[in-house]
Design an enzyme around this catalytic site. Structure first.
Site, PDB file in Angstrom:
ATOM      1  N   GLU A  32       0.928  -1.007  -0.006  1.00 24.30           N
ATOM      2  CA  GLU A  32      -0.069  -0.026   0.043  1.00 24.30           C
ATOM      3  C   GLU A  32       0.977   1.087   0.021  1.00 24.30           C
ATOM      4  O   GLU A  32       1.487   1.732   1.118  1.00 24.30           O
ATOM      5  CB  GLU A  32      -0.829   0.012   1.287  1.00 24.30           C
ATOM      6  CG  GLU A  32      -1.819  -1.275   1.235  1.00 24.30           C
ATOM      7  CD  GLU A  32      -3.073  -1.167   0.328  1.00 24.30           C
ATOM      8  OE1 GLU A  32      -3.027  -0.095  -0.524  1.00 24.30           O
ATOM      9  OE2 GLU A  32      -3.589  -2.033  -0.142  1.00 24.30           O
TER      10      GLU A  32
ATOM     11  N   CYS B 257      -1.977   9.475   2.558  1.00 25.48           N
ATOM     12  CA  CYS B 257      -1.531   8.951   1.406  1.00 25.48           C
ATOM     13  C   CYS B 257      -2.555   9.386   0.269  1.00 25.48           C
ATOM     14  O   CYS B 257      -2.244   9.234  -0.791  1.00 25.48           O
ATOM     15  CB  CYS B 257      -1.346   7.313   1.527  1.00 25.48           C
ATOM     16  SG  CYS B 257      -2.808   6.695   1.908  1.00 25.48           S
TER      17      CYS B 257
END
Length: 469
Positions: free
Chosen positions: A221, A255
């Site tokens: 991720e 993010c």
């Protein structure tokens, strides 16, 4: 972090112990872990609830995360995830029956979901509770044992995670290893059955290299520069407010935060004005005094973002910084092009480059030539226009007329594509990530189909008829 070596003599004893114990726990309890998954999730939730106030205080101590942001983005999302996982596990592990070919006469075909075994979760600092315990919960729900390596940049949270693990799982089902990159490298040198890493792309490549040495499957991720596109058909008040919220939530250290904005040139000035007004509504005229605005996590990241601002050729608005407290004001930057310093890397802070475009096709082509982002956001009152942009421009996920919120749902898979990572998790998607499909054929002892055994003379036509060729 550098590529890890594999000499056990260099390992910290706690690292080697964690890896070995996690493997032992899974090997000894492999059959019971799946059946106990729902109870294990309940223990995890109970331990977090007992330490909820301390976790919120720790998030403030580590980088002044406001209480509401801490609860919404770190704590409540975990509770939601645990509830979803407990529901999913009721049916997920039931064998799924599949059709059986005629050539397997008197057989039954099923697929079972099996846990991988010992799982290593390496978590980042920006959401140190959520991005640690949400994947941990998924791995445990799938019947695995887990070793968690939290970030050393949020030491107060890391210490509490270790306490929670010991209280919830005294048998060591979840082990927490604290420390810096050396402990992470030592863990990566050990054999795990699955690795789940959240962080930046550079370290993601190192993790993938380490996993390849043991042929260990993994999920990465990662991040990237997620664009927000504002067309002339957008509701500018909504676009400005929601982009400002997504960009400044956690001081931009998210993010999936909008990294930059592409605004159709005819509405650029109006968007900039409304964006600045939205910032004042949220944080006042002096954001440094706002109790609702976070700080950059440490000096290194503060200096990195400051250097990007210093190198930009754009026009910087509201450039207020305080290195003593790592305060960096919400900073829009206009007159930016693709070659600007601010476009060279993921900003991961409250600085918003604003680019303009005139032709949607040219804008889409420019995005396609760049690394695939973790998220894409499009603002337009014309749904077809937004859908067309989504069809042209790839991304891990995204929103139409909003930002960030897609990651808050346990019903949706979350993950990247290309440079922004691979693999999906959340809810049932976590169960799929942390298990593998095991195909099993149950063939009756009688009757015996002797045509499959040698000698084969005279059997070819029979076989052709059975397989339909």
């Amino acid at each position: 972090m550098s590529a890890p070596e594999t000499d056990d003599r260099t390992l910290h004893p706690s690292v080697l112990s964690a890896a070995v114990d996690s493997r032992r726990i899974f090997d000894v309890q492999t059959q019971s872990l799946k059946s106990r998954a729902r109870d294990a999730l309940g223990k995890l939730e109970m331990a977090v609830r007992q330490h909820e106030r301390e976790l919120i205080d720790a998030l403030w101590s580590d980088f002044r995360k406001p209480e509401l942001e801490a609860f919404v983005s770190e704590i409540s999302v975990l509770y939601q995830e645990i509830r979803k996982l407990r529901k999913c596990t009721r049916r997920f592990f039931r064998p799924v029956r599949h059709r059986t070919p005629m050539s397997f006469f008197r057989s039954r075909s099923r697929v079972r979901h099996e846990p991988y075994g010992a799982v290593l979760v390496i978590a980042p600092w920006n959401y140190p509770v959520q991005l640690s315990l949400v994947p941990v919960a998924g791995a445990i729900a799938a019947g695995n044992s887990v070793v968690l390596k939290p970030s050393e940049l949020t030491p107060h949270v890391a210490a509490l995670l270790e306490t929670i693990a010991k209280e919830a799982f005294p048998d060591g089902l979840l082990r927490v290893v604290t420390g810096d990159h050396r402990e992470a490298e030592a863990l990566l040198s050990q054999k795990f059955d699955y690795i789940f890493y959240t962080g930046n792309t550079r370290v993601g490549r190192i993790v993938m290299e380490a996993a390849a040495r043991h042929l260990t499957p993994l999920t990465l991720e990662l991040g990237g520069k997620s664009p927000a596109i504002v067309t002339r058909n957008a509701d500018l008040n909504v676009a400005a407010q929601r982009i400002a919220w997504g960009k400044c939530f956690n001081a931009g250290q998210t993010c999936v935060a909008p990294d930059y904005v592409l605004v159709e040139s005819t509405v650029h000035d109006a968007f900039l004005r409304k964006y600045q007004e939205a910032l004042v509504r949220m944080y006042g005229s002096d954001p440094e005094q706002s109790p609702d605005y976070s700080r950059i996590v440490n000096d290194r990241h503060f200096n990195r973002i400051s250097a990007l601002i210093d190198r930009t050729d754009g026009t910087v608005w509201n450039d207020v910084r305080n290195p003593d407290t790592c305060f960096l004001a919400p900073t829009p930057v206009t007159d930016v092009d693709w070659n600007d310093a601010l476009m060279s890397e993921e900003i991961f802070g409250p600085v918003l480059p604003i680019l303009t475009y005139d032709d949607v096709s040219e804008m889409s082509e420019a995005l396609i030539r760049r690394p695939k982002p973790l998220a894409l956001y499009v603002f337009s009152k014309r749904h077809r226009e937004a859908e067309e942009i989504f069809q042209r421009v790839p991304s891990g996920g995204g929103c139409i007329n909003d930002v960030v919120i897609h990651v808050a749902s346990s019903e949706l898979p979350f993950g990247g594509v290309g440079d922004s990572g691979f693999g999906r998790y959340r809810g049932v998607h976590s169960l799929r990530t942390f298990t593998y499909e095991r195909a099993v054929v149950d063939h009756r002892i009688r009757p015996e189909l002797r045509f499959r055994y040698a000698p084969y003379k005279g059997k070819l036509e029979l076989v052709r008829r059975l397989v339909g060729r």
